[in-house]
Each structure stands twice: as structure tokens, then as C-alpha cells.
Design a protein around this motif. Sequence first.
Motif, PDB file in Angstrom:
ATOM      1  N   ALA A   1      -0.052  76.868  74.014  1.00 13.03           N
ATOM      2  CA  ALA A   1       1.063  77.751  73.676  1.00 13.03           C
ATOM      3  C   ALA A   1       0.601  79.198  73.552  1.00 13.03           C
ATOM      4  N   MET A   2      -0.570  79.400  72.903  1.00 17.60           N
ATOM      5  CA  MET A   2      -1.096  80.758  72.773  1.00 17.60           C
ATOM      6  C   MET A   2      -1.488  81.306  74.140  1.00 17.60           C
ATOM      7  N   ARG A   3      -2.162  80.475  74.942  1.00 15.87           N
ATOM      8  CA  ARG A   3      -2.554  80.901  76.291  1.00 15.87           C
ATOM      9  C   ARG A   3      -1.324  81.332  77.095  1.00 15.87           C
ATOM     10  N   ASP A   4      -0.283  80.517  77.080  1.00 14.86           N
ATOM     11  CA  ASP A   4       0.897  80.819  77.870  1.00 14.86           C
ATOM     12  C   ASP A   4       1.610  82.082  77.371  1.00 14.86           C
ATOM     13  N   ALA A   5       1.612  82.268  76.044  1.00 18.70           N
ATOM     14  CA  ALA A   5       2.251  83.465  75.489  1.00 18.70           C
ATOM     15  C   ALA A   5       1.502  84.718  75.930  1.00 18.70           C
ATOM     16  N   ARG A   6       0.175  84.666  75.880  1.00 21.60           N
ATOM     17  CA  ARG A   6      -0.608  85.835  76.286  1.00 21.60           C
ATOM     18  C   ARG A   6      -0.482  86.099  77.780  1.00 21.60           C
ATOM     19  N   VAL A   7      -0.423  85.035  78.564  1.00 20.67           N
ATOM     20  CA  VAL A   7      -0.238  85.218  80.004  1.00 20.67           C
ATOM     21  C   VAL A   7       1.135  85.838  80.282  1.00 20.67           C
ATOM     22  N   SER A   8       2.145  85.470  79.509  1.00 19.39           N
ATOM     23  CA  SER A   8       3.468  86.087  79.673  1.00 19.39           C
ATOM     24  C   SER A   8       3.386  87.594  79.425  1.00 19.39           C
ATOM     25  N   LEU A   9       2.645  87.979  78.386  1.00 20.52           N
ATOM     26  CA  LEU A   9       2.454  89.397  78.116  1.00 20.52           C
ATOM     27  C   LEU A   9       1.689  90.055  79.265  1.00 20.52           C
ATOM     28  N   TYR A  10       0.666  89.377  79.765  1.00 19.96           N
ATOM     29  CA  TYR A  10      -0.086  89.877  80.919  1.00 19.96           C
ATOM     30  C   TYR A  10       0.848  90.122  82.104  1.00 19.96           C
ATOM     31  N   LEU A  11       1.716  89.153  82.379  1.00 15.23           N
ATOM     32  CA  LEU A  11       2.602  89.266  83.530  1.00 15.23           C
ATOM     33  C   LEU A  11       3.552  90.452  83.391  1.00 15.23           C
ATOM     34  N   ALA A  12       3.989  90.707  82.168  1.00 17.30           N
ATOM     35  CA  ALA A  12       4.860  91.854  81.943  1.00 17.30           C
ATOM     36  C   ALA A  12       4.107  93.162  82.205  1.00 17.30           C
ATOM     37  N   VAL A  13       2.858  93.231  81.749  1.00 12.28           N
ATOM     38  CA  VAL A  13       2.030  94.413  82.019  1.00 12.28           C
ATOM     39  C   VAL A  13       1.840  94.579  83.520  1.00 12.28           C
ATOM     40  N   ARG A  14       1.530  93.480  84.190  1.00 15.98           N
ATOM     41  CA  ARG A  14       1.332  93.501  85.644  1.00 15.98           C
ATOM     42  C   ARG A  14       2.560  94.048  86.358  1.00 15.98           C
ATOM     43  N   GLN A  15       3.738  93.595  85.954  1.00 13.70           N
ATOM     44  CA  GLN A  15       4.967  94.014  86.615  1.00 13.70           C
ATOM     45  C   GLN A  15       5.238  95.500  86.414  1.00 13.70           C
ATOM     46  N   VAL A  16       5.035  95.981  85.204  1.00  3.47           N
ATOM     47  CA  VAL A  16       5.303  97.394  84.932  1.00  3.47           C
ATOM     48  C   VAL A  16       4.300  98.283  85.670  1.00  3.47           C
ATOM     49  N   ILE A  17       3.049  97.871  85.728  1.00  6.55           N
ATOM     50  CA  ILE A  17       2.064  98.650  86.483  1.00  6.55           C
ATOM     51  C   ILE A  17       2.471  98.711  87.948  1.00  6.55           C
ATOM     52  N   ALA A  18       2.867  97.568  88.515  1.00 11.00           N
ATOM     53  CA  ALA A  18       3.282  97.537  89.922  1.00 11.00           C
ATOM     54  C   ALA A  18       4.507  98.416  90.152  1.00 11.00           C
ATOM     55  N   ASN A  19       5.480  98.342  89.241  1.00 14.30           N
ATOM     56  CA  ASN A  19       6.688  99.151  89.384  1.00 14.30           C
ATOM     57  C   ASN A  19       6.373 100.640  89.306  1.00 14.30           C
ATOM     58  N   GLY A  20       5.524 101.014  88.347  1.00  8.57           N
ATOM     59  CA  GLY A  20       5.182 102.418  88.184  1.00  8.57           C
ATOM     60  C   GLY A  20       4.389 102.965  89.353  1.00  8.57           C
ATOM     61  N   LEU A  21       3.416 102.190  89.831  1.00 11.12           N
ATOM     62  CA  LEU A  21       2.623 102.638  90.977  1.00 11.12           C
ATOM     63  C   LEU A  21       3.508 102.794  92.215  1.00 11.12           C
ATOM     64  N   ASP A  22       4.477 101.900  92.361  1.00 13.29           N
ATOM     65  CA  ASP A  22       5.372 101.986  93.516  1.00 13.29           C
ATOM     66  C   ASP A  22       6.150 103.298  93.511  1.00 13.29           C
ATOM     67  N   LEU A  23       6.541 103.773  92.337  1.00 11.87           N
ATOM     68  CA  LEU A  23       7.268 105.040  92.253  1.00 11.87           C
ATOM     69  C   LEU A  23       6.377 106.226  92.613  1.00 11.87           C
ATOM     70  N   LEU A  24       5.076 106.016  92.587  1.00 12.73           N
ATOM     71  CA  LEU A  24       4.121 107.046  93.008  1.00 12.73           C
ATOM     72  C   LEU A  24       3.677 106.850  94.456  1.00 12.73           C
ATOM     73  N   GLY A  25       4.148 105.773  95.087  1.00 17.70           N
ATOM     74  CA  GLY A  25       3.725 105.482  96.447  1.00 17.70           C
ATOM     75  C   GLY A  25       2.313 104.959  96.519  1.00 17.70           C
ATOM     76  N   VAL A  26       1.853 104.319  95.431  1.00 19.80           N
ATOM     77  CA  VAL A  26       0.489 103.794  95.334  1.00 19.80           C
ATOM     78  C   VAL A  26       0.549 102.276  95.274  1.00 19.80           C
ATOM     79  N   THR A  27      -0.366 101.609  95.939  1.00 18.98           N
ATOM     80  CA  THR A  27      -0.346 100.148  95.992  1.00 18.98           C
ATOM     81  C   THR A  27      -0.893  99.542  94.703  1.00 18.98           C
ATOM     82  N   ALA A  28      -0.525  98.277  94.471  1.00 14.49           N
ATOM     83  CA  ALA A  28      -1.025  97.520  93.322  1.00 14.49           C
ATOM     84  C   ALA A  28      -1.823  96.334  93.863  1.00 14.49           C
ATOM     85  N   PRO A  29      -3.127  96.504  94.079  1.00 16.83           N
ATOM     86  CA  PRO A  29      -3.941  95.460  94.717  1.00 16.83           C
ATOM     87  C   PRO A  29      -4.154  94.252  93.814  1.00 16.83           C
ATOM     88  N   GLU A  30      -4.272  93.083  94.422  1.00 16.67           N
ATOM     89  CA  GLU A  30      -4.525  91.855  93.678  1.00 16.67           C
ATOM     90  C   GLU A  30      -6.009  91.591  93.503  1.00 16.67           C
TER      91      GLU A  30
END
Length: 561
Positions: free
Chosen positions: A530-559
Amino acid sequence: MKQTVTELLDAALATLQSEGVLPADQTFTPEIGHTRDKAHGDYACNIALVGARAARCAPRQLAEKLVAALPDSTAVDKVEIAGPGFINFFMSTASAFEIVGEILSEGHRFGRNDSGRGESVQVEFVSANPTGPLHVGHGRGAAIGDSLCRLLDANGYRVTREFYYNDAGAQINNLALSAQARVKGISPDDDRWPEDGYRGDYITDLAQAYMAGETVHADDREVTARADPDDLTAIREFAVAYLRREQDLDLKAFGVEFDVYFLESSLYDEGKVDATVKRLTANGYTYEQDGAIWLKTTEFGDDKDRVMRKQDGGYTYFLPDVAYHLDKWQRGFTTVINEQGADHHSTVTRVRAGLQALETDIPEGWPDYVLHQMVLVTRSGQEVKISKRAGSYVTLRDLIDEVGRDATRFFLTARRVDSQLTFDIDLARAQTNENPVYYIQYAHARICSVLRKLRELGVDRGLSELAGDLSLLTLDEEKELANQLARYPDLVANAAAQREPHHLTHYLRELAGQFHTYYNAHKVLVDETAMRDARVSLYLAVRQVIANGLDLLGVTAPEEM
């Protein structure tokens, strides 16, 4: 969370209006912002200071009445009054993590809004003379202009990107003469070289292409070289098309595209420059002096009148600009933003004065301008001034070839547009935490790496999947991350409204820093599911916002990095 605070305050205001503390016929709109110091809570509102006069009491007294009238909410831990009457809200831990589910639900749409309501906005940027390769100043304009377009689009505006080609005038004649000299075997160190000729290697390449009879495709035309060294008109036509194509290739390498390419020459061909002159004259805003025609720009705030048509009959540069902007208005663009270099500062007053002198329905202060300062390029602490290709300046392609498109775009938007920017090539190439774009992209890649490790463990976690019990996230670092994520929508709105894309670069750097600190201090792949999944959910939210923000700058979000 911000919406929750707004709703609570709206309810309190309605209560005080019903009780007669505040006038019922007046509208009160609370402005809520994030606090800079968490000791003052998560959100602060100044509504008590704004409404105190209407309530006929001191701001702090009104704040006390508002706090007493707030409905109960599990989203708020406590409310405090600070200073003369600021109301500070401390949000509960549970409410802080509601943003995680919102981000994962909205995905790439998170942070976008419809405040623009589909209003048409035209953004003109780059607009380089087709006389040579794009330089780093053009690159800064391209990065800022394109990011601004992306921000406006994210705020619900219908954006038209436009490039204005100054394909008429003295500089184009100098280009043609330079190319003709090269065609005839004359080099820049020869006394016969044109006085204001262009000297870069690209002129040699152009001349060779012309004599080889090449065909070039520019946006709206196809031109085949006549290979005649004495036909200056043919050389001029080929040279402009050739360099337009070169600039287009540079911009495509930079990830920048335009909806409209507008030619200055079309304003003359279609009689729009002459029509503008006639209208200005008919309106009584011109006069002749010393063989020239002047425009009375002082009547519209300029420090002196300006020459409109020179003694030789040629027009000064701002007159076709007035005709061009009248054309923009007639095309229906009530909001126009011109992103240009700071050397165009004097143009602002003259163009606006000319537009007012036309006595149409164009409002004062139209169009808007975003003027960027110069770029200083350094390597090993020393300024880099020249490029072999251009001859006298560093080109945009030089930077892309040196450090890549992502770093170039990020660095060129990383500071306020009205601040001079130093582009450190060594820093932009570095794969260290000191390089901001690397640091941000590495945060995204780190989260992708965690997802790959999970798959190796047999857990295939979807990028938008909310899992785990978020109430288990009780660490201060976790709440700070959630609060930072919650700031993103406001940042997108404010960066567009202020015409300042650099706010995105600062935000992403801060978000990445918070994430890296948390990642290094606390394991995510823990045994407790449960703790692992909760932290991964937070990770995924960070990942999404970074990708969204970089896209507005025309910068890629590499995996992977």
C-alpha cells in the motif's frame, strides 16, 4: 485545494452579506494565492483588506468575522489571521493529496484551462530578414515566441503563429549584390566587394547553388536559378528563396512551425503601403520638409516626428510596419503579440502612433509587444562571437549542433525576456545537476526507471493509475511535493497572462529539486504494498506535470538518460 478555499470563502462572504455586515448588492471575489513561507499556511487571501471599507470596519475585524463564518471542512486543518488582516489556510494532509488523483485523471490536460474562450490571438515572432542564417537572438525569439504560443493555447486561446519576412528594401539589395559578387569570383577582401555586403560562407554556398541552376522550395514558391551572373533580379529572387528555405530548415530543427508566412513585398505589390500613406495624408498627419514626408507621431506620444518617406522616395522601415499591422487588424486579430528583440523598442511608439493616425477603430496601445534582450554565448568562460557559416555571429544551428535542441530551447527561455541572457555552452552540454534541463529531464527518467523496475517485479503500473492509500503519505517532503504540483495550473495561467515563459523553467527546476531530494531520502519500492503504491502514485503525478511543463517549452521528456 484552491477551489475548496474559494468555495469556503464564497460561503462566508454570502453569510456576512445576508447578515448585513457586507452590502448585498456588491460583488466580492476572493483572490487566493500560495504562500511563500509554509509557516503562514498553504494559501493566503486578502479579501478582508479589500472588503473592509464596504464593511465599515478594520480589515482584521472583518477577517475575524469571515473566519467565524467559514463552513466546517475536513480539507482545512486550521485558519489563522496574520498582519493587518490576511487570512491564512493550513490544509489537511488528506486534502493535499487530492491533487494526485486530479493529475492522473487529467493526464496531459492537467494545467490547461479555457479562460481564453477560443479568442483568436496572433503571435508574430522571429521575423528575420531573409539575408542569412538565423542568429542566437532569433533563436531566443523563436523559443520565447513558440513557448508563449503553447502557453496561450493551454489557456484556451486560438493561436496563429506568424512569421513576417522583410523581403524588400536595402538589405535585400545588399544580399543580391553580395551573391552576385561571389558568382563573379569576387571575395570579401576585394576592393570591389559591396560596401555593406554579407560575408559569411553561406553566400558562397548560395552563389554556387545559383550557378548550378538549382531549384529551391520556399513556403509559397519554387524558384529555379537562371545561372546568369549579370541578372541581378534573378539573383535577388533566388537568394531570398534560398535563404528562406535555410531559415525554415533551422526552425524545423528547432521544433518551431508557423501557420502564416507574410511577405513585406506583398504590401507593396497589393498597394497597401501606398493606401496607408494616402490615408495618413488625408487625415492631416503628414507634412513635407527638406524633401521628405514626415508623420506627426508627436501627436500620439512620440518624442519627435518621424520621416515616413525619404528624400530618395523610399519609405522608412516603420511605414510598411504600419501597413502590415493594419492588415493584421483587418484580418480580425483584436489581440496581437509581437515578440521581437529589444532593438525594436523604438518601433513600438512609431507603429502605434501610425495606427492611431489612420483613425480606424484600432485601440490605443495595440498591438502588444514582448521584447527580449540580447544573448551572450560563452565557452570556457570566454565569449563566442563568430561562426564560420555566418561570418560575424553565432547561429541558432551552431547551438543546436553543439548542445541539442532541448538544451537550446530551455536555456533560451530560462530568464526573463527583458534580461540579458548568457548561454554557457559548457553548462548546456553537462550531464550534471548544475545543468537545469538535464536535472529536470533526469527526474522524469528516474520515475520511468522505477516503473520499469516494477514491471520486472511483475507489477505493471499504468501511467494514469491511482493506487495505494494516499493517507499513508505523511512525510513533510511528500506534502511539499503535492503542494508544488497544485501550483502548476496557476503558474500556466500566470505565465501566459504575463507573457513570461521563464516562470515554467523556474517552476520545473524547483519541482525536480524537491523530487530528487525525496527520491534520495525515501525508498519507493518498499515491501509494504500500500505504501509502495501510494508513493508510486505521487511519482506518477510528478512525472506527468514535468512532461506537461516541458511540452509547453517545446522540450522532450525522455524515459531513459
